[in-house]
Design a protein around this motif. Structure first.
Motif, PDB file in Angstrom:
ATOM      1  N   ALA A 262      11.764   1.840   1.014  1.00  0.00           N
ATOM      2  CA  ALA A 262      11.284   2.852   2.464  1.00  0.00           C
ATOM      3  C   ALA A 262      10.890   3.775   2.515  1.00  0.00           C
ATOM      4  O   ALA A 262       9.736   3.799   3.344  1.00  0.00           O
ATOM      5  CB  ALA A 262      12.387   3.818   2.187  1.00  0.00           C
ATOM      6  N   CYS A 263      10.451   4.019   0.964  1.00  0.00           N
ATOM      7  CA  CYS A 263       8.876   5.114   0.197  1.00  0.00           C
ATOM      8  C   CYS A 263       7.609   4.710   0.668  1.00  0.00           C
ATOM      9  O   CYS A 263       6.691   5.566   0.879  1.00  0.00           O
ATOM     10  CB  CYS A 263       9.316   4.988  -0.429  1.00  0.00           C
ATOM     11  SG  CYS A 263      11.169   6.341  -1.144  1.00  0.00           S
ATOM     12  N   GLY A 264       7.291   3.763   0.604  1.00  0.00           N
ATOM     13  CA  GLY A 264       5.744   3.308   0.791  1.00  0.00           C
ATOM     14  C   GLY A 264       5.024   2.926   0.177  1.00  0.00           C
ATOM     15  O   GLY A 264       4.287   3.594  -0.133  1.00  0.00           O
ATOM     16  N   PHE A 265       5.506   2.873  -1.362  1.00  0.00           N
ATOM     17  CA  PHE A 265       4.931   3.105  -3.167  1.00  0.00           C
ATOM     18  C   PHE A 265       3.482   2.465  -2.877  1.00  0.00           C
ATOM     19  O   PHE A 265       3.902   1.337  -2.632  1.00  0.00           O
ATOM     20  CB  PHE A 265       5.246   3.543  -4.029  1.00  0.00           C
ATOM     21  CG  PHE A 265       7.187   4.075  -4.405  1.00  0.00           C
ATOM     22  CD1 PHE A 265       6.263   5.679  -4.474  1.00  0.00           C
ATOM     23  CD2 PHE A 265       7.905   3.695  -4.014  1.00  0.00           C
ATOM     24  CE1 PHE A 265       7.642   6.781  -3.802  1.00  0.00           C
ATOM     25  CE2 PHE A 265       8.962   4.683  -4.128  1.00  0.00           C
ATOM     26  CZ  PHE A 265       9.080   6.298  -4.197  1.00  0.00           C
ATOM     27  N   GLN A 308       2.558  -2.584  -2.660  1.00  0.00           N
ATOM     28  CA  GLN A 308       1.814  -2.356  -2.994  1.00  0.00           C
ATOM     29  C   GLN A 308       0.689  -2.906  -1.938  1.00  0.00           C
ATOM     30  O   GLN A 308      -0.320  -2.460  -1.391  1.00  0.00           O
ATOM     31  CB  GLN A 308       1.477  -2.362  -4.345  1.00  0.00           C
ATOM     32  CG  GLN A 308      -0.385  -2.971  -5.225  1.00  0.00           C
ATOM     33  CD  GLN A 308      -0.865  -3.515  -6.417  1.00  0.00           C
ATOM     34  OE1 GLN A 308       0.134  -3.095  -7.399  1.00  0.00           O
ATOM     35  NE2 GLN A 308      -1.710  -3.480  -5.953  1.00  0.00           N
ATOM     36  N   GLU A 309       1.040  -4.458  -1.481  1.00  0.00           N
ATOM     37  CA  GLU A 309       0.222  -4.987  -1.490  1.00  0.00           C
ATOM     38  C   GLU A 309      -0.125  -4.204   0.552  1.00  0.00           C
ATOM     39  O   GLU A 309      -1.043  -4.629   1.307  1.00  0.00           O
ATOM     40  CB  GLU A 309       0.753  -6.522  -1.349  1.00  0.00           C
ATOM     41  CG  GLU A 309       0.954  -7.526  -2.431  1.00  0.00           C
ATOM     42  CD  GLU A 309       0.851  -8.729  -2.280  1.00  0.00           C
ATOM     43  OE1 GLU A 309       2.299  -8.510  -1.344  1.00  0.00           O
ATOM     44  OE2 GLU A 309       1.064  -9.348  -3.204  1.00  0.00           O
ATOM     45  N   GLU A 310       0.951  -4.260   0.558  1.00  0.00           N
ATOM     46  CA  GLU A 310       1.348  -3.286   2.308  1.00  0.00           C
ATOM     47  C   GLU A 310       0.402  -2.301   2.286  1.00  0.00           C
ATOM     48  O   GLU A 310      -0.027  -1.785   3.043  1.00  0.00           O
ATOM     49  CB  GLU A 310       2.817  -2.856   2.687  1.00  0.00           C
ATOM     50  CG  GLU A 310       3.481  -4.019   2.595  1.00  0.00           C
ATOM     51  CD  GLU A 310       5.194  -3.555   3.157  1.00  0.00           C
ATOM     52  OE1 GLU A 310       5.706  -2.647   2.761  1.00  0.00           O
ATOM     53  OE2 GLU A 310       6.177  -4.492   3.648  1.00  0.00           O
ATOM     54  N   ARG A 371      -5.365  -4.052  -9.309  1.00  0.00           N
ATOM     55  CA  ARG A 371      -4.288  -3.201  -9.253  1.00  0.00           C
ATOM     56  C   ARG A 371      -3.935  -1.832  -8.833  1.00  0.00           C
ATOM     57  O   ARG A 371      -4.924  -0.801  -9.101  1.00  0.00           O
ATOM     58  CB  ARG A 371      -2.835  -2.747 -10.843  1.00  0.00           C
ATOM     59  CG  ARG A 371      -3.823  -2.304 -11.738  1.00  0.00           C
ATOM     60  CD  ARG A 371      -2.883  -2.035 -12.615  1.00  0.00           C
ATOM     61  NE  ARG A 371      -3.776  -1.632 -13.957  1.00  0.00           N
ATOM     62  CZ  ARG A 371      -3.686  -0.159 -13.702  1.00  0.00           C
ATOM     63  NH1 ARG A 371      -3.290   0.875 -13.242  1.00  0.00           N
ATOM     64  NH2 ARG A 371      -3.675   0.531 -14.717  1.00  0.00           N
ATOM     65  N   VAL A 372      -3.132  -1.011  -8.564  1.00  0.00           N
ATOM     66  CA  VAL A 372      -2.782   0.822  -8.209  1.00  0.00           C
ATOM     67  C   VAL A 372      -2.190   1.366  -8.755  1.00  0.00           C
ATOM     68  O   VAL A 372      -1.465   0.833  -9.260  1.00  0.00           O
ATOM     69  CB  VAL A 372      -1.625   0.561  -6.627  1.00  0.00           C
ATOM     70  CG1 VAL A 372      -1.683   2.230  -6.375  1.00  0.00           C
ATOM     71  CG2 VAL A 372      -2.515  -0.299  -5.571  1.00  0.00           C
TER      72      VAL A 372
END
Length: 372
Positions: A262-265, A308-310, A371-372
């Motif tokens: 839910a956090c969208g990291f 990450q992909e999102e 990568r992020v």
């Protein structure tokens, strides 16, 4: 090593040396144990060791430390981002963490010293500076009343971004409760501050956060992310998660997975819980098995990859600024965007090699993302 260099003097420093100096000194061949402080006195201790010809324990009580230890900045020409340490020590005492016992109390670097080193780093050609510390967000708390004006992280950031030639300022890990209104304002008021913040979470279960002695709730954490994203569009938020903390049930693990999703990291560091001798959690009775911790790490890493992909998907097809850090053997450039997305740029078609420490703007394609 000792057999190959029999005349050498073996010095052991760091957290383990600080917390267990007797054990370290008992290791065959160790001549000097120095811990995490008084490192500028190393030459004095080396002279004593060589003169007296017997091992020395130079470690003393870390909680007696009162000032930030200034160490010389080492030249690292292969680096693109310079690390600027502004703070040492931690007073939080999370139940799993050895750092307070090994690094001692909160000690902030004097602002004039931090700013002077930042200027030297910029003059040396570093286009990006990363602020680091143990409890970075509490910078300045121990300086109140000593300097005639209040210094905190927000104030330091405002001064750092004024340095001519500094292109990027990146903040390293800052705890959720340390994002004051003043700090958020300092972040959003300068385009030099990277839109990437690392906000440690550790668990998505309030029950486990309490056992960890983490001073926030999931509601407070979620509220912070909402406030940050309202002020900083497309903010990259990275975090840390500990899997398999003592007493973590399947329900706790499932709650963490749901909260993470839910956090969208934009990136997640996942660590299996590891006992640290001397910490309260090491003696908790309900330890999680190694096999179960490994499975929970896998679950979280999968969630991290999807998250990450999102996050990266938004930037595909858009121009991004990349600071080139190094060149691979095929001539491809690798670097990072302000949002800490790693980008691989194909070899320059014009025949000119890419150059580290330079900025380039490219349209991001899916195959270019690291990568992020």
């Amino acid at each position: 090593m000792i057999r190959e260099h029999p005349e050498s003097v073996v010095v052991v420093m760091g957290c383990y040396a600080q917390t267990a100096p007797g054990d370290v000194l008992g290791i065959e061949g160790v001549d000097l144990v120095l811990g995490t402080q008084d490192r500028m006195k190393m030459l004095e201790w080396l002279e004593q060791v060589t003169t007296e010809r017997k091992p020395q324990n130079a470690v003393h009580e870390i909680w007696e430390a009162e000032e930030f230890e200034e160490l010389p900045q080492l030249s690292e020409e292969h680096r693109t981002r310079a690390l600027l340490k502004i703070q040492e020590g931690c007073n939080q005492f999370c139940t799993y963490c050895i750092i307070p016992y090994a690094r001692g109390p909160l000690r902030s670097r004097l602002p004039e010293n931090a700013l002077a080193e930042a200027r030297r780093l910029v003059e040396a050609g570093y286009p990006e500076i990363v602020l680091t510390g143990i409890h970075t967000g509490y910078y300045g708390q121990d300086l109140r009343g000593e300097l005639g004006e209040e210094w905190n992280l927000a104030h330091l950031v405002r001064e750092l971004v004024k340095i001519p030639g500094l292109c990027r300022l990146r903040l390293s890990s800052i705890e959720p409760m340390e994002y004051t209104p003043a700090l958020i304002e300092s972040i959003v008021s300068s385009d030099k501050v990277c839109p990437h913040l690392h906000v440690p979470l550790q668990s998505g279960s309030d029950r486990i956060l309490t056992r960890m002695n983490r001073p926030y709730t999931l509601h407070e954490y979620r509220d912070l992310l909402e406030r940050l994203r309202q002020r900083i569009p497309n903010l990259a938020v990275t975090t840390d998660i500990i899997a398999g903390f003592p007493g973590e049930t399947e329900d706790d693990h499932a709650a963490t997975l749901e909260f993470v999703k839910a956090c969208g990291f934009s990136g997640i560091n996942v660590f299996p819980y590891s006992k640290r001798k001397g910490t309260p959690a090491a003696n908790f009775p309900d330890q999680v098995s190694r096999q179960l911790k490994a499975q929970r790490v896998k679950d979280l890493l999968l969630a991290a990859r999807v998250s990450q992909e999102e996050y990266v998907r938004y930037f595909i097809g858009k121009p991004v600024e990349v600071l080139i850090e190094w060149i691979d053997s095929q001539g491809c450039a690798l670097g990072y965007t302000p949002h800490y997305i790693q980008v691989k740029i194909p070899a320059n078609e014009a025949g000119r090699p890419w150059t580290p420490r330079h900025f380039v703007t490219v349209v991001l394609e899916k195959g270019m993302v690291g990568r992020v």
